[in-house]
Design an enzyme around this catalytic site. Structure first.
Site, PDB file in Angstrom:
ATOM      1  N   ASN A   1       0.873  -1.177   0.000  1.00 50.68           N
ATOM      2  CA  ASN A   1       0.000   0.000   0.000  1.00 50.68           C
ATOM      3  C   ASN A   1       0.906   1.222   0.000  1.00 50.68           C
ATOM      4  O   ASN A   1       1.506   1.552   1.015  1.00 50.68           O
ATOM      5  CB  ASN A   1      -0.895  -0.041   1.246  1.00 50.68           C
ATOM      6  CG  ASN A   1      -1.723   1.229   1.395  1.00 50.68           C
ATOM      7  OD1 ASN A   1      -1.784   2.058   0.491  1.00 50.68           O
ATOM      8  ND2 ASN A   1      -2.364   1.371   2.554  1.00 50.68           N
TER       9      ASN A   1
ATOM     10  N   LYS B   1       0.119   4.266  -0.268  1.00 55.53           N
ATOM     11  CA  LYS B   1      -0.507   5.464   0.317  1.00 55.53           C
ATOM     12  C   LYS B   1      -0.279   6.665  -0.612  1.00 55.53           C
ATOM     13  O   LYS B   1      -0.223   6.479  -1.830  1.00 55.53           O
ATOM     14  CB  LYS B   1       0.009   5.673   1.752  1.00 55.53           C
ATOM     15  CG  LYS B   1      -0.164   4.389   2.582  1.00 55.53           C
ATOM     16  CD  LYS B   1       0.038   4.563   4.045  1.00 55.53           C
ATOM     17  CE  LYS B   1      -0.149   3.217   4.742  1.00 55.53           C
ATOM     18  NZ  LYS B   1      -0.010   3.293   6.192  1.00 55.53           N
TER      19      LYS B   1
ATOM     20  N   HIS C   1      -9.360   0.999   4.888  1.00 52.86           N
ATOM     21  CA  HIS C   1      -8.089   1.181   5.587  1.00 52.86           C
ATOM     22  C   HIS C   1      -8.310   2.089   6.793  1.00 52.86           C
ATOM     23  O   HIS C   1      -9.134   3.005   6.742  1.00 52.86           O
ATOM     24  CB  HIS C   1      -7.046   1.785   4.633  1.00 52.86           C
ATOM     25  CG  HIS C   1      -5.669   1.766   5.216  1.00 52.86           C
ATOM     26  ND1 HIS C   1      -5.234   2.735   6.090  1.00 52.86           N
ATOM     27  CD2 HIS C   1      -4.658   0.880   5.081  1.00 52.86           C
ATOM     28  CE1 HIS C   1      -3.999   2.435   6.463  1.00 52.86           C
ATOM     29  NE2 HIS C   1      -3.620   1.318   5.866  1.00 52.86           N
TER      30      HIS C   1
ATOM     31  N   GLU D   1      -6.738   4.511   7.882  1.00 55.31           N
ATOM     32  CA  GLU D   1      -6.587   5.949   7.598  1.00 55.31           C
ATOM     33  C   GLU D   1      -7.866   6.509   6.986  1.00 55.31           C
ATOM     34  O   GLU D   1      -8.233   7.653   7.233  1.00 55.31           O
ATOM     35  CB  GLU D   1      -5.363   6.169   6.696  1.00 55.31           C
ATOM     36  CG  GLU D   1      -4.071   6.003   7.498  1.00 55.31           C
ATOM     37  CD  GLU D   1      -2.891   5.451   6.712  1.00 55.31           C
ATOM     38  OE1 GLU D   1      -2.888   5.521   5.476  1.00 55.31           O
ATOM     39  OE2 GLU D   1      -1.951   4.945   7.366  1.00 55.31           O
TER      40      GLU D   1
ATOM     41  N   GLU E   1      -4.885  -5.004  10.643  1.00 58.28           N
ATOM     42  CA  GLU E   1      -3.867  -3.972  10.856  1.00 58.28           C
ATOM     43  C   GLU E   1      -4.148  -3.246  12.170  1.00 58.28           C
ATOM     44  O   GLU E   1      -4.977  -2.325  12.206  1.00 58.28           O
ATOM     45  CB  GLU E   1      -3.886  -2.955   9.711  1.00 58.28           C
ATOM     46  CG  GLU E   1      -3.596  -3.531   8.352  1.00 58.28           C
ATOM     47  CD  GLU E   1      -3.056  -2.478   7.381  1.00 58.28           C
ATOM     48  OE1 GLU E   1      -1.987  -2.723   6.824  1.00 58.28           O
ATOM     49  OE2 GLU E   1      -3.690  -1.423   7.211  1.00 58.28           O
TER      50      GLU E   1
ATOM     51  N   GLY F   1       2.965   2.384  10.735  1.00 58.63           N
ATOM     52  CA  GLY F   1       3.902   3.492  10.565  1.00 58.63           C
ATOM     53  C   GLY F   1       4.659   3.864  11.825  1.00 58.63           C
ATOM     54  O   GLY F   1       5.340   4.885  11.877  1.00 58.63           O
TER      55      GLY F   1
ATOM     56  N   SER G   1       3.915  -2.050  10.177  1.00 59.59           N
ATOM     57  CA  SER G   1       5.373  -2.101  10.331  1.00 59.59           C
ATOM     58  C   SER G   1       5.983  -3.443   9.916  1.00 59.59           C
ATOM     59  O   SER G   1       6.928  -3.924  10.547  1.00 59.59           O
ATOM     60  CB  SER G   1       5.777  -1.738  11.773  1.00 59.59           C
ATOM     61  OG  SER G   1       5.361  -0.412  12.081  1.00 59.59           O
TER      62      SER G   1
END
Ligand code: 13P
Length: 249
Positions: free
Chosen positions: A9, A11, A93, A95, A165, A171, A211
């Site tokens: 991904n 992003k 996702h 985010e 996730e 991140g 990560s």
């Protein structure tokens, strides 16, 4: 046996020329792998990457509209994604859930629409740090799975990939331990077995994300429930991402 699937991904990273360079290198580096390899670049790069005609590396989008077509300024439709060679689309996702307020209901609508057109959704679920500290991980993830799969028939559900996730691991350099990730993914599979049946749940692939790096992929993939990874930062260069794909060597 479930075929492992490792997806990148990207992003909001990479111009068209950067995306082409990365995919050319990647295609060369992973062509001999038995793993299913997917990259999810920004929308703007998809058309150029489609034109590369890659044989090994498949394309996915990072999002899509819940509407089929029409007056929805700024949205991208499922048919548009198919038109630029997408086989997969990331849906829900964290985010998008957190920053763009996407609800479980919206995510379910997107999943229905993707499946109707034969695009395979990668549906993301995962708990926040606050929820984890309150011991709510299982409850949160079970509810997200039930909502995402609402009224999705069994014959279509097998085409869905789930990505677990944990939000606190995205991140941050922190990873859930391989055992922890395996345990939550086991819970996800049990939930899918309750919704459908265990044969269906055992066919479905569930990734870990958060990560993931060349250094930790082997241990994660050694877990019986973990069928792959959804990789953010380490998917942005061909060396790291191909090392992740080649975890078995
Ligand atoms: P990182 O691998 O950068 O933690 O990102 C994970 C992720 O959000 C993939 O969708």
């Amino acid at each position: 046996m479930r075929k492992p699937i490792i997806a990148g991904n990207w992003k909001m990273n990479k111009t068209v020329s950067e995306a082409i360079e990365l995919c050319r290198n990647l295609e060369r580096a992973v062509h001999d792998s038995d793993v299913e390899v997917v990259v999810c670049p920004p929308f703007t790069a998809l058309s150029a990457l489609c034109a590369l005609g890659m044989k090994k590396v498949k394309l996915g989008a990072q999002n899509m509209s819940n509407m089929e077509k029409g007056a929805f300024t700024g949205e991208v439709s499922v048919v548009m994604l198919q038109d630029v060679c997408c086989n997969y689309v990331i849906i829900g996702h964290s985010e998008r859930r957190q920053i763009f307020n996407e609800t479980d209901q919206l995510i379910n609508q997107k999943a229905h629409l993707a499946l109707k057109y034969g695009l395979k959704p990668i549906i993301c679920v995962g708990e926040t740090l606050v929820q984890r500290r309150a011991n709510e991980t299982e409850k949160v993830v079970i509810n997200q799975i039930k909502a995402a799969f609402h009224e999705i028939p069994q014959d279509r559900a097998v085409n869905v990939v789930v990505a677990y996730e944990p939000i606190w691991a995205i991140g941050t350099g922190e990873t859930a331990s391989a055992e922890e990730a395996n345990s939550v993914i086991g819970t996800i599979r049990k939930t899918l077995a309750q919704i459908y049946d265990s044969k269906t749940a055992n066919q479905m692939r569930i990734q870990y994300g958060g990560s993931v790096k060349p250094e930790n992929i082997k241990e994660l993939m050694a877990q019986p429930e973990i069928d792959g990874a959804l990789v953010g930062g380490a998917s942005l260069n061909a060396e790291d991402f191909s090392a992740i794909v080649h975890y078995n060597e």
